[in-house]
Scaffold this active site. Structure first.
Site, short mmCIF file in Angstrom:
data_model
loop_
_atom_site.label_atom_id
_atom_site.label_comp_id
_atom_site.label_asym_id
_atom_site.label_seq_id
_atom_site.Cartn_x
_atom_site.Cartn_y
_atom_site.Cartn_z
N LYS A 132 -3.88 -1.58 8.13
CA LYS A 132 -4.68 -1.13 9.28
C LYS A 132 -6.14 -0.93 8.89
O LYS A 132 -7.04 -1.41 9.56
CB LYS A 132 -4.12 0.19 9.86
CG LYS A 132 -2.69 0.11 10.32
CD LYS A 132 -2.22 1.42 10.96
CE LYS A 132 -2.14 2.62 10.03
NZ LYS A 132 -1.13 2.52 8.97
N ARG B 202 -0.43 9.05 16.28
CA ARG B 202 0.76 8.94 15.44
C ARG B 202 1.95 9.65 16.07
O ARG B 202 3.04 9.63 15.49
CB ARG B 202 0.49 9.58 14.09
CG ARG B 202 0.08 8.60 12.98
CD ARG B 202 -0.16 9.44 11.76
NE ARG B 202 -0.10 8.81 10.49
CZ ARG B 202 -1.13 8.32 9.81
NH1 ARG B 202 -2.31 8.25 10.36
NH2 ARG B 202 -0.96 7.87 8.59
N ARG C 198 -2.61 0.45 -4.88
CA ARG C 198 -3.83 0.38 -4.08
C ARG C 198 -4.97 1.24 -4.63
O ARG C 198 -4.75 2.35 -5.09
CB ARG C 198 -3.46 0.87 -2.67
CG ARG C 198 -4.59 1.00 -1.72
CD ARG C 198 -4.09 1.00 -0.32
NE ARG C 198 -3.56 2.29 0.11
CZ ARG C 198 -3.27 2.57 1.37
NH1 ARG C 198 -3.41 1.65 2.30
NH2 ARG C 198 -2.81 3.74 1.70
N ARG D 135 -5.74 7.22 -3.76
CA ARG D 135 -5.39 8.34 -2.89
C ARG D 135 -4.29 9.18 -3.52
O ARG D 135 -3.35 8.65 -4.09
CB ARG D 135 -4.92 7.81 -1.53
CG ARG D 135 -6.07 7.38 -0.66
CD ARG D 135 -5.63 6.66 0.57
NE ARG D 135 -4.53 7.31 1.29
CZ ARG D 135 -4.18 7.02 2.53
NH1 ARG D 135 -4.87 6.11 3.19
NH2 ARG D 135 -3.18 7.62 3.12
#
Ligand code: AMP
Length: 216
Positions: free
Chosen positions: A14, A88, A127, A161
Site C-alpha cells: 500500500k 481499518r 523490509r 520498523r
C-alpha cells in the site's frame, strides 16, 4: 479528481503504491501509520500512549486515528486523496464517509491489493526504508544498488520498523482479518471495490492501479 482507499494486509504494498501515485498524479497520501509514527518520534503525549500498542501489532483506538484524519480533511485536494492504512475498521469507514461528505467529497474507489499470506512474511521481515525520503527496500527482493545508500535521494540512514518482526506480524495479520477484511464486503456492496493482484511486480501492480483510476 479521484479519492481512493488502498486496502490490503500488512506488506501488500500500500505504502509503495501510494508513494508512486503521489509522484505521478499529484495525489496526497494520508497514512495513519506514518502519522502515528511521526507522533511517536516527536514525543507527543498521544505518541507515547500508542507506542506499545503499535509495536505489538495491535490497532490503535478508532477515536485517535479518526481524529488524525479529521485534522487533514479540511479542504478537497485537486489531485485527490489516497487513504493508506485507513480505514481499518467499520467504525472508521463510516467516519471517513462522514468526514468526506463534510468537505463535499466522497470515496470514488477502494483498491484491494490482494496477496498471498505466505508471501507477506517474507516481504515484511526483510523490509527497510530510507530515513530521509521514505523509499521502501527489501533485503532480497529490492535492495539499494549501493548498500546503505538510497537509490532515490542518496540518504544513508536506513530504518526498520519495530513492528516488522514475525511476532508482531502475527498480531497485525489477525487484526487485519478480524477487523479490516470486513471492509472488502462493505465497499463491494457500495459498488466501490476494485481488486488488483499485489503479488505481481511493483510496476505491474502500479499499471493495474492506473488502469482502474483512469476509468473511474
Ligand atoms: P501501518 O503503517 O499502516 O502498517 O500501521 C502501523 C501501525 O499503526 C498498525 O499496526 C496500528 O498499530 C497503527 N495504525 C495505523 N493505522 C491505523 C488505523 N487506521 N487504525 C488503527 N490503528 C492503526
Amino acid at each position: 479528481m479521484v479519492n481512493i482507499i488502498l486496502l490490503g494486509p500488512p506488506g501488500a504494498g500500500k505504502g509503495t503504491q501510494a508513494k508512486r501515485l503521489v509522484d505521478e498524479r499529484d495525489m496526497v497520501q494520508l497514512s495513519t501509520g506514518d502519522m502515528l509514527r511521526a507522533a511517536r518520534s516527536s514525543g507527543t503525549e498521544m505518541g507515547k500512549r500508542v507506542a506499545a500498542v503499535m509495536d505489538r501489532g495491535n490497532l490503535v483506538t478508532d477515536d485517535i486515528v479518526i481524529g488524525l484524519i479529521e485534522e487533514q480533511l479540511v479542504h478537497p485536494h485537486g489531485g485527490g486523496f489516497i487513504f493508506d492504512g485507513f480505514p481499518r475498521t467499520l467504525k472508521q469507514a463510516d467516519a471517513l464517509g462522514d468526514l468526506m461528505a463534510r468537505i463535499g467529497q466522497n470515496i470514488d474507489v477502494v483498491l484491494e491489493i490482494r496477496v498471498d499470506d505466505e508471501a507477506l512474511k517474507h516481504r515484511i521481515v526483510g523490509r527497510y526504508t530510507c530515513g530521509t525520503c521514505g523509499a521502501v527496500y527489501h533485503d532480497e527482493n529490492h535492495p539499494t544498488r549501493v548498500p546503505g545508500v538510497c537509490d532515490n535521494c542518496g540518504g544513508t540512514t536506513m530504518k526498520r520498523r519495530a513492528d516488522d518482526t514475525e511476532e508482531a506480524l502475527k498480531t497485525r495479520m489477525l487484526a487485519y482479518y478480524r477487523d479490516t477484511s470486513p471492509l472488502i464486503g462493505y465497499y463491494y456492496a457500495k459498488g466501490k471495490l476494485a481488486t488488483v493482484d499485489g503479488l505481481a511486480e511493483m510496476d505491474t501492480v502500479a499499471a493495474a492501479i492506473a488502469k482502474v483510476l483512469d476509468r473511474t
